[in-house]
Design a protein around this motif. Structure first.
Motif, PDB file in Angstrom:
ATOM      1  N   THR A   1      41.636  33.856  48.039  1.00 24.22           N
ATOM      2  CA  THR A   1      42.069  34.815  49.091  1.00 24.22           C
ATOM      3  C   THR A   1      42.157  34.454  50.683  1.00 24.22           C
ATOM      4  O   THR A   1      41.486  33.275  50.818  1.00 24.22           O
TER       5      THR A   1
ATOM      6  N   HIS B   1      39.550  40.073  40.563  1.00 25.42           N
ATOM      7  CA  HIS B   1      40.498  41.171  41.185  1.00 25.42           C
ATOM      8  C   HIS B   1      40.073  41.068  42.722  1.00 25.42           C
ATOM      9  O   HIS B   1      39.149  40.785  43.118  1.00 25.42           O
ATOM     10  N   ALA B   2      41.348  41.246  43.358  1.00 24.51           N
ATOM     11  CA  ALA B   2      41.555  41.085  44.773  1.00 24.51           C
ATOM     12  C   ALA B   2      42.608  41.829  45.526  1.00 24.51           C
ATOM     13  O   ALA B   2      43.731  41.548  44.853  1.00 24.51           O
TER      14      ALA B   2
ATOM     15  N   SER C   1      30.696  40.743  42.910  1.00 22.34           N
ATOM     16  CA  SER C   1      31.777  40.406  43.940  1.00 22.34           C
ATOM     17  C   SER C   1      31.103  39.082  44.615  1.00 22.34           C
ATOM     18  O   SER C   1      30.204  38.895  45.044  1.00 22.34           O
TER      19      SER C   1
ATOM     20  N   CYS D   1      38.230  34.271  50.838  1.00 22.54           N
ATOM     21  CA  CYS D   1      37.342  33.945  49.970  1.00 22.54           C
ATOM     22  C   CYS D   1      37.961  32.649  49.163  1.00 22.54           C
ATOM     23  O   CYS D   1      39.175  32.626  48.726  1.00 22.54           O
TER      24      CYS D   1
ATOM     25  N   CYS E   1      32.498  37.816  48.352  1.00 19.11           N
ATOM     26  CA  CYS E   1      33.411  38.238  49.443  1.00 19.11           C
ATOM     27  C   CYS E   1      34.277  39.292  48.794  1.00 19.11           C
ATOM     28  O   CYS E   1      33.897  40.464  48.539  1.00 19.11           O
ATOM     29  N   ASP E   2      35.512  39.290  48.925  1.00 21.82           N
ATOM     30  CA  ASP E   2      36.483  40.312  48.627  1.00 21.82           C
ATOM     31  C   ASP E   2      37.125  39.982  47.234  1.00 21.82           C
ATOM     32  O   ASP E   2      38.158  40.801  46.602  1.00 21.82           O
ATOM     33  N   ILE E   3      36.521  39.108  46.406  1.00 19.38           N
ATOM     34  CA  ILE E   3      36.892  38.994  44.960  1.00 19.38           C
ATOM     35  C   ILE E   3      35.923  39.508  43.935  1.00 19.38           C
ATOM     36  O   ILE E   3      34.780  39.175  44.129  1.00 19.38           O
ATOM     37  N   THR E   4      36.311  40.457  43.299  1.00 15.64           N
ATOM     38  CA  THR E   4      35.393  41.196  42.177  1.00 15.64           C
ATOM     39  C   THR E   4      35.832  40.294  40.876  1.00 15.64           C
ATOM     40  O   THR E   4      36.868  40.028  40.461  1.00 15.64           O
TER      41      THR E   4
ATOM     42  N   THR F   1      46.403  40.804  49.249  1.00 16.34           N
ATOM     43  CA  THR F   1      44.877  41.296  49.962  1.00 16.34           C
ATOM     44  C   THR F   1      45.188  41.732  51.409  1.00 16.34           C
ATOM     45  O   THR F   1      46.087  41.367  51.868  1.00 16.34           O
TER      46      THR F   1
ATOM     47  N   SER G   1      45.348  40.681  40.206  1.00 13.57           N
ATOM     48  CA  SER G   1      44.486  40.415  39.110  1.00 13.57           C
ATOM     49  C   SER G   1      44.564  38.950  38.332  1.00 13.57           C
ATOM     50  O   SER G   1      45.919  38.901  38.028  1.00 13.57           O
TER      51      SER G   1
END
Length: 253
Positions: free
Chosen positions: A15, A128-129, A104, A18, A106-109, A235, A133
């Motif tokens: 992203t 997921h971000a 997680s 990340c 950063c902003d990615i799960t 994102t 997905s």
């Protein structure tokens, strides 16, 4: 996809905030070169997430992680399988998670789930971000109901399409025991089996399928170069305030 197949597997999931490497089965030099083609330097990576311990998924990590001090995210059994290797000696930044758990970076799960393969504790992932997905399943013998359920809401799916069954049966280079392993329920997914799981997911949100881990001899398309870049969802732009907690992970192998 930086590389896919028995010669080496690695992918970049990114992203604005990340950059994650999924496996490092190419040489460190090749990983760096292919990242450069994506406009990414190794110093920008936030970590490496491992599917399992087989050589074609980890062989470049010893040099890569030692040189750039990258965190390695994997489950405990995979870490223990690598304990006696040079990778364990040279890479000290291990972050262990439980199979089936979420975490997680950063902003990615990252959502994890088990897959059937002849490794100690092999995994599939859903990343997921924002509104995007991505499902990621390579190296599995068959698709379980759990896997299908985990992939229901993905927009893009990376799925193993290892071999054409007839080409594998007629391959003169592989002895019968190897063919049996490939075709077993803990081996590799055939084109037909992959098509079955794609069909199962069609009523969901899936928009794109990326074929992975194609056999060089027992399939038709080749994957020797990096794939195009795929954009999945959106994102949030701008600064990101990290909520990542190191305490979630056990750093020592």
């Amino acid at each position: 996809m930086l590389g896919s197949g028995s010669a080496g597997n690695s992918a970049l999931v990114a992203t604005e905030h990340c950059k994650i490497l999924v496996d490092g089965g190419l040489s460190a030099r090749q990983v760096v070169l292919r990242l450069e083609q994506c406009g990414i330097t190794p110093e920008q990576l936030d970590g490496v997430v491992l599917t399992h311990e087989h050589t074609d998924h980890i062989c470049g990590l010893e040099v890569l992680c030692h040189k750039f001090d990258l965190p390695i995210y994997c489950n405990r059994l995979t870490a223990e399988a690598l304990r006696s290797s040079a990778l364990s000696e040279r890479c000290r930044n291990w972050r262990l998670f439980a199979t089936g758990g979420e975490f997680s970076i950063c902003d990615i799960t990252v959502q994890t789930f088990p897959v059937p393969h002849d490794a100690v504790d092999p995994l599939g992932f859903v990343f997921h971000a924002g509104s995007g997905s991505l499902g990621f399943i390579t190296d599995l013998g068959y698709v379980t109901k759990l896997i299908t359920e985990r992939l229901r809401k993905v927009q893009t799916l990376v799925v193993e399409t290892n071999h054409d069954e007839k080409l594998l049966q007629n391959d003169a280079h592989r002895p019968w025991p190897v063919k049996q392993r490939i075709q077993s329920r803990h081996g590799h997914l055939s084109n037909t089996a992959a098509a079955g799981v794609i069909e199962e997911l069609l009523p969901g949100k899936i928009e794109r399928v990326v074929l992975g881990h194609l056999s060089r001899d027992c399939n038709t398309p080749a994957q020797f170069e990096i794939s195009p870049r795929f954009r999945i969802g959106e994102t949030e732009p701008g600064a990101f305030q990290s909520t990542f907690e190191n305490a979630f992970f056990q750093n020592a192998v």
